[in-house]
Enzyme design. Structure first.
Site, PDB file in Angstrom:
ATOM      1  N   GLU A 121      30.604  48.721  31.819  1.00 10.32           N
ATOM      2  CA  GLU A 121      30.265  47.297  31.771  1.00 10.32           C
ATOM      3  C   GLU A 121      30.563  46.707  30.383  1.00 10.32           C
ATOM      4  O   GLU A 121      31.058  45.584  30.261  1.00 10.32           O
ATOM      5  CB  GLU A 121      28.780  47.118  32.153  1.00 10.32           C
ATOM      6  CG  GLU A 121      28.244  45.708  32.058  1.00 10.32           C
ATOM      7  CD  GLU A 121      28.985  44.689  32.925  1.00 10.32           C
ATOM      8  OE1 GLU A 121      29.815  45.069  33.768  1.00 10.32           O
ATOM      9  OE2 GLU A 121      28.747  43.491  32.720  1.00 10.32           O
TER      10      GLU A 121
ATOM     11  N   LYS B 106      33.038  43.559  29.805  1.00  6.60           N
ATOM     12  CA  LYS B 106      32.653  42.327  29.097  1.00  6.60           C
ATOM     13  C   LYS B 106      33.633  42.046  27.968  1.00  6.60           C
ATOM     14  O   LYS B 106      34.082  40.923  27.787  1.00  6.60           O
ATOM     15  CB  LYS B 106      31.238  42.436  28.503  1.00  6.60           C
ATOM     16  CG  LYS B 106      30.093  42.299  29.405  1.00  6.60           C
ATOM     17  CD  LYS B 106      29.847  40.938  30.000  1.00  6.60           C
ATOM     18  CE  LYS B 106      30.602  40.740  31.278  1.00  6.60           C
ATOM     19  NZ  LYS B 106      30.113  41.290  32.490  1.00  6.60           N
TER      20      LYS B 106
ATOM     21  N   GLU C 174      37.042  40.886  29.390  1.00 10.32           N
ATOM     22  CA  GLU C 174      36.965  39.587  30.059  1.00 10.32           C
ATOM     23  C   GLU C 174      36.954  38.422  29.078  1.00 10.32           C
ATOM     24  O   GLU C 174      37.643  37.432  29.302  1.00 10.32           O
ATOM     25  CB  GLU C 174      35.650  39.484  30.852  1.00 10.32           C
ATOM     26  CG  GLU C 174      35.683  40.039  32.235  1.00 10.32           C
ATOM     27  CD  GLU C 174      34.394  39.726  32.972  1.00 10.32           C
ATOM     28  OE1 GLU C 174      33.312  40.135  32.503  1.00 10.32           O
ATOM     29  OE2 GLU C 174      34.461  39.062  34.012  1.00 10.32           O
TER      30      GLU C 174
ATOM     31  N   TRP D 125      41.577  27.338  41.579  1.00  6.47           N
ATOM     32  CA  TRP D 125      42.061  28.618  41.045  1.00  6.47           C
ATOM     33  C   TRP D 125      43.261  28.936  41.924  1.00  6.47           C
ATOM     34  O   TRP D 125      43.108  29.275  43.094  1.00  6.47           O
ATOM     35  CB  TRP D 125      40.981  29.687  41.164  1.00  6.47           C
ATOM     36  CG  TRP D 125      41.298  30.963  40.470  1.00  6.47           C
ATOM     37  CD1 TRP D 125      40.987  31.294  39.180  1.00  6.47           C
ATOM     38  CD2 TRP D 125      41.968  32.103  41.031  1.00  6.47           C
ATOM     39  NE1 TRP D 125      41.434  32.554  38.903  1.00  6.47           N
ATOM     40  CE2 TRP D 125      42.041  33.085  40.002  1.00  6.47           C
ATOM     41  CE3 TRP D 125      42.522  32.399  42.267  1.00  6.47           C
ATOM     42  CZ2 TRP D 125      42.632  34.325  40.198  1.00  6.47           C
ATOM     43  CZ3 TRP D 125      43.120  33.633  42.464  1.00  6.47           C
ATOM     44  CH2 TRP D 125      43.165  34.578  41.419  1.00  6.47           C
TER      45      TRP D 125
ATOM     46  N   CYS E 213      37.822  28.562  44.390  1.00  6.06           N
ATOM     47  CA  CYS E 213      37.877  27.158  44.032  1.00  6.06           C
ATOM     48  C   CYS E 213      36.491  26.571  44.214  1.00  6.06           C
ATOM     49  O   CYS E 213      35.645  27.136  44.886  1.00  6.06           O
ATOM     50  CB  CYS E 213      38.862  26.432  44.935  1.00  6.06           C
ATOM     51  SG  CYS E 213      40.497  27.166  44.884  1.00  6.06           S
TER      52      CYS E 213
ATOM     53  N   ARG F 200      34.151  28.267  38.917  1.00  9.20           N
ATOM     54  CA  ARG F 200      34.778  28.872  40.101  1.00  9.20           C
ATOM     55  C   ARG F 200      36.299  28.831  40.043  1.00  9.20           C
ATOM     56  O   ARG F 200      36.982  29.498  40.818  1.00  9.20           O
ATOM     57  CB  ARG F 200      34.312  28.138  41.362  1.00  9.20           C
ATOM     58  CG  ARG F 200      32.839  28.277  41.618  1.00  9.20           C
ATOM     59  CD  ARG F 200      32.460  27.488  42.847  1.00  9.20           C
ATOM     60  NE  ARG F 200      33.054  28.067  44.024  1.00  9.20           N
ATOM     61  CZ  ARG F 200      32.433  28.888  44.861  1.00  9.20           C
ATOM     62  NH1 ARG F 200      31.189  29.241  44.626  1.00  9.20           N
ATOM     63  NH2 ARG F 200      33.047  29.362  45.920  1.00  9.20           N
TER      64      ARG F 200
ATOM     65  N   LYS G 110      34.512  32.803  38.601  1.00 10.95           N
ATOM     66  CA  LYS G 110      33.260  33.549  38.716  1.00 10.95           C
ATOM     67  C   LYS G 110      33.064  34.163  40.104  1.00 10.95           C
ATOM     68  O   LYS G 110      32.586  35.276  40.225  1.00 10.95           O
ATOM     69  CB  LYS G 110      32.075  32.650  38.384  1.00 10.95           C
ATOM     70  CG  LYS G 110      30.767  33.423  38.383  1.00 10.95           C
ATOM     71  CD  LYS G 110      29.735  32.807  37.520  1.00 10.95           C
ATOM     72  CE  LYS G 110      28.494  33.677  37.438  1.00 10.95           C
ATOM     73  NZ  LYS G 110      28.739  34.913  36.661  1.00 10.95           N
TER      74      LYS G 110
ATOM     75  N   ASN H 233      39.059  25.874  50.075  1.00 10.98           N
ATOM     76  CA  ASN H 233      38.892  27.116  49.328  1.00 10.98           C
ATOM     77  C   ASN H 233      39.207  28.250  50.290  1.00 10.98           C
ATOM     78  O   ASN H 233      38.644  28.288  51.380  1.00 10.98           O
ATOM     79  CB  ASN H 233      37.437  27.222  48.826  1.00 10.98           C
ATOM     80  CG  ASN H 233      37.187  28.499  48.077  1.00 10.98           C
ATOM     81  OD1 ASN H 233      38.112  29.135  47.582  1.00 10.98           O
ATOM     82  ND2 ASN H 233      35.923  28.886  47.988  1.00 10.98           N
ATOM     83  N   GLY H 234      40.118  29.148  49.907  1.00 10.08           N
ATOM     84  CA  GLY H 234      40.482  30.241  50.803  1.00 10.08           C
ATOM     85  C   GLY H 234      41.988  30.352  50.892  1.00 10.08           C
ATOM     86  O   GLY H 234      42.713  29.740  50.108  1.00 10.08           O
TER      87      GLY H 234
ATOM     88  N   HIS I  53      39.972  64.683  28.139  1.00  8.81           N
ATOM     89  CA  HIS I  53      40.947  64.904  29.213  1.00  8.81           C
ATOM     90  C   HIS I  53      42.031  63.837  29.235  1.00  8.81           C
ATOM     91  O   HIS I  53      42.607  63.557  30.277  1.00  8.81           O
ATOM     92  CB  HIS I  53      40.217  64.976  30.564  1.00  8.81           C
ATOM     93  CG  HIS I  53      39.237  66.100  30.622  1.00  8.81           C
ATOM     94  ND1 HIS I  53      39.590  67.373  31.020  1.00  8.81           N
ATOM     95  CD2 HIS I  53      37.940  66.157  30.256  1.00  8.81           C
ATOM     96  CE1 HIS I  53      38.525  68.161  30.929  1.00  8.81           C
ATOM     97  NE2 HIS I  53      37.518  67.443  30.459  1.00  8.81           N
TER      98      HIS I  53
HETATM   99  O1  M6R Z   1      29.108  37.520  42.589  1.00  6.97           O
HETATM  100  P1  M6R Z   1      29.423  38.991  42.471  1.00  6.97           P
HETATM  101  O2  M6R Z   1      28.380  39.743  41.753  1.00  6.97           O
HETATM  102  O3  M6R Z   1      29.706  39.609  43.809  1.00  6.97           O
HETATM  103  O4  M6R Z   1      30.744  39.072  41.626  1.00  6.97           O
HETATM  104  C1  M6R Z   1      31.396  40.295  41.434  1.00  6.97           C
HETATM  105  C2  M6R Z   1      32.445  40.211  40.355  1.00  6.97           C
HETATM  106  O5  M6R Z   1      33.431  39.283  40.699  1.00  6.97           O
HETATM  107  C3  M6R Z   1      31.839  39.812  39.025  1.00  6.97           C
HETATM  108  O6  M6R Z   1      30.840  40.696  38.633  1.00  6.97           O
HETATM  109  C4  M6R Z   1      32.939  39.791  37.938  1.00  6.97           C
HETATM  110  O7  M6R Z   1      33.370  41.084  37.667  1.00  6.97           O
HETATM  111  C5  M6R Z   1      32.410  39.088  36.685  1.00  6.97           C
HETATM  112  N1  M6R Z   1      33.443  38.313  36.104  1.00  6.97           N
HETATM  113  C6  M6R Z   1      31.894  40.046  35.679  1.00  6.97           C
HETATM  114  O8  M6R Z   1      31.568  39.492  34.466  1.00  6.97           O
END
Ligand code: M6R
Length: 616
Positions: free
Chosen positions: A489, A493, A496, A76, A2, A27, A611, A102-103, A512
């Site tokens: 990666e 992307k 996501e 969130w 959050c 966030r 994020k 937050n938490g 496999h």
């Molecule tokens: O702030 P961080 O790099 O520790 O975050 C890690 C992941 O939460 C972050 O990379 C997440 O996978 C992103 N949404 C990737 O685009």
């Protein structure tokens, strides 16, 4: 997950809080709310399910109130659906205290039962409401706001960041950081002060900041702040720092989305990161923030790299760099697994954590495990003063600027450069690399930003490939060697931001199992550049085509042989072998962005994501 923001000063609080919430919306974005208070202690709470715009509409921009103190929250959801009622801020029964949080209050069920038995009626399904009631009861017994927060904090299990206000103390914000559930940063202004979950909400107003450490509490008024420990005693030294972030970098500028802006910023992000970490003349690996870790690298005989999501993929490539340039065993681990495994660690192990935000709870908990085992720790981080930088013995900062898009882009490639530089430094410290090789390796970095700029300059050519891929329900991303983490990666992307199911695989794994999925409607994106074990990749491509699979390949410019084999080719400039994966990342980010836009997805705020992941 959050976003929290607080303001106390002489300006109207509501518009500032709304602006702060917009800066923190990445966030969490399923509901939002503010509580504002006038100098006389008149309180107004407004909250809405949905995006911040709905809250803003309900507040008419907030100009009408004269309140000059307030707190805001963008949520969130963890406990309770995203409804108006469950949105923060949450007041106590009599409105004597209002909190944002937050938490996760892990013992909230027990606290809720206890409070209910005392006659408290709950008006939401959240764990946060227990904090408001506990604080209110403490204040009703005569404690001031800051003391009530400290007393309540002692009853909470789990990690939290909390900010509270009370009508009986106009102009006062009380804040706490308990554990690793997210940062609390104070923004120190002139006659006004801010509290926020992270820098994004503070730097438009001030660059003077103080990060609360674990179990620190702040009492903030327009002209002053005090920081105490759990005992209420002021902490010894306050680490007030000036953050080197240009407030303009927090803006979208002429770009329609932060994700696109941040993809396009990569030449500058890489160039700034390279310049801060190495010098070409004289040739030197600088790593200026390694601190006490710098002198201890000689004792390292093994490296464990941890991270989550995109940062884990960076760590995966970091392993290749460490093995190649430092000549010592390297492993990677997902931080959420590492922290619960009985990982074999000893003081000769260097734990390298990768975290853009420096706030990811699993990474921080993994670092705690490493600290308990006496490991040396270095963190790769993009956030000045982020929590990982406070735990680690040394930091390698990436200089990518603020990243606001939920999908990480520029921080990934910048982290790869940082890991490369750290591996060289380790190799140098351990005498594994001679001076000539170090000079050659540093020089290899120099053309990188220009190559990235070239790829980005030609990215419109991806429009047709993106249109075709946008029809798919599933996709495979394949790579070998250093291109394997990049394939992972690329798939992350894609899923996501476009919500297309995509998997990244080591190309050797294809036969496999995954190949069973291939049919004409299931495309594969294959990284088939000059150095990516090209001949073996050619076999993979032929096998995919033999099953009617459509293949998009990333190839080195002029590789006609592969071009003839594939349905579509994306060319990359020839570059140093080790750094090739960094270039291969760029078109994959652009493809994900383009596919998402064609499919009408909200690329900057993909569904269900936040994020910074500060809860388990
Ligand atoms: O702030 P961080 O790099 O520790 O975050 C890690 C992941 O939460 C972050 O990379 C997440 O996978 C992103 N949404 C990737 O685009």
């Amino acid at each position: 997950m959050c976003g929290i923001v607080g303001y106390t000063g002489s300006r109207p609080a509501t518009p500032l809080l709304i602006e702060g919430l917009r800066d923190l919306e990445y966030r969490g974005y399923d509901s939002a709310g503010v509580a504002v208070m006038s100098g006389k202690g008149d309180l107004e709470i407004v909250k809405r399910a949905g995006k911040i715009q709905r809250l803003d509409d309900a507040l008419d921009g907030g100009e009408r109130t004269s309140a000059t103190t307030g707190i805001g929250h963008t949520r969130w959801a963890t406990h309770g659906k995203p409804t108006d009622m469950n949105a923060h801020p949450h007041p106590g029964t009599n409105g004597h205290v209002v909190v944002v949080h937050n938490g996760i209050v892990e013992n909230y069920a027990e606290l809720r039962r206890e409070l209910s038995e005392c006659g408290v009626t709950f008006s939401s399904e959240t764990d946060t409401e227990t904090i408001a009631h506990l604080m209110e009861r403490a204040m009703d017994r005569g404690l001031d706001l800051a003391s009530a927060l400290r007393e309540t904090a002692a009853r909470l299990e789990g990690s939290q960041a909390i900010v509270a206000i009370s009508p009986s103390e106009p102009g006062v914000l009380a804040a706490a950081r308990l554990g690793n559930a997210g940062g609390v940063v104070l923004g120190i202004g002139e006659g006004e002060n801010f509290v926020a979950s992270d820098l994004a909400a503070v730097i438009p107003h001030t660059r003077h900041v103080v990060f609360l450490a674990d179990h620190q509490f702040a009492r903030v008024t327009p002209g002053a702040f005090t920081i105490t420990g759990t005992d209420g005693q002021p902490v010894g030294t306050i680490d007030e720092r000036v953050v080197p972030i240009d407030p303009m970098s927090a803006l979208k500028g002429n770009y329609p989305h932060f994700m696109l802006k941040e993809i396009m910023e990569q030449p500058e992000a890489l160039s700034d990161t390279i310049q801060s970490l190495v010098s070409v003349e004289p040739p030197e690996i600088r790593l200026p923030d390694l601190g006490p870790a710098a002198d201890q690298l000689t004792r390292v005989n093994r490296v464990v790299l941890i991270g989550m999501g995109t940062s884990l993929h960076a760590a995966m490539l970091g392993r290749y760099f460490v093995e190649k340039y430092a000549g010592i065993p390297a492993e990677i681990d997902n931080a959420s697994e590492f922290r619960y495994r009985d990982a074999i660690l000893d003081p000769g192990t260097l734990v390298v954590s990768v975290s853009q935000s420096g706030e990811t709870v699993d990474v921080l908990e993994g670092m705690r495990v490493a600290r308990d085992a006496g490991c040396l720790q270095v963190t790769i981080c993009n956030t000045e003063g982020g929590q990982t930088t406070r735990v680690a013995d040394g930091t390698v900062y990436t200089r990518a600027g603020l990243e606001r898009g939920v999908a990480s882009t520029k921080c990934f490639t910048a982290a790869l450069v940082a890991l490369y530089a750290l591996a060289l430094r380790l190799g140098e410290a351990r005498g594994h690399l001679d001076q000539e090789t170090i000079i050659e390796r540093i020089r290899a970095l120099v053309p990188l930003p220009e190559h990235v700029a070239r790829i980005l300059g030609a990215e419109q050519a991806l429009a047709r490939v993106a249109r075709d891929l946008s029809q798919a329900q599933n996709m495979l991303f394949l790579g070998r060697g250093g291109a394997f983490p990049v394939a992972m990666e690329g798939a992350l992307k894609m899923k996501e931001v476009s919500y297309i199911h995509a998997e990244g695989y080591a190309a050797g794994e294809m036969k496999h199992g995954p190949i069973a999925l291939i049919d004409p409607g299931f495309p594969s994106v294959v990284i088939a550049t000059r150095h990516a074990l090209r001949n073996k990749i050619i076999s993979n491509i032929e096998q995919l085509q033999a099953r009617g699979g459509r293949v998009v390949a990333l190839v080195t410019e002029g590789d006609n042989e592969i071009e003839e084999l594939c349905d579509d080719c994306i060319e990359l400039p020839p570059v140093d072998q080790t750094l090739e994966p960094i270039l291969a990342t760029i078109p994959l980010q652009c493809l994900a962005y383009r596919v998402a836009i064609i499919r009408g997805c909200d690329v900057d705020q993909p569904r269900n994501l936040a994020k910074t992941v500060t809860v388990e």
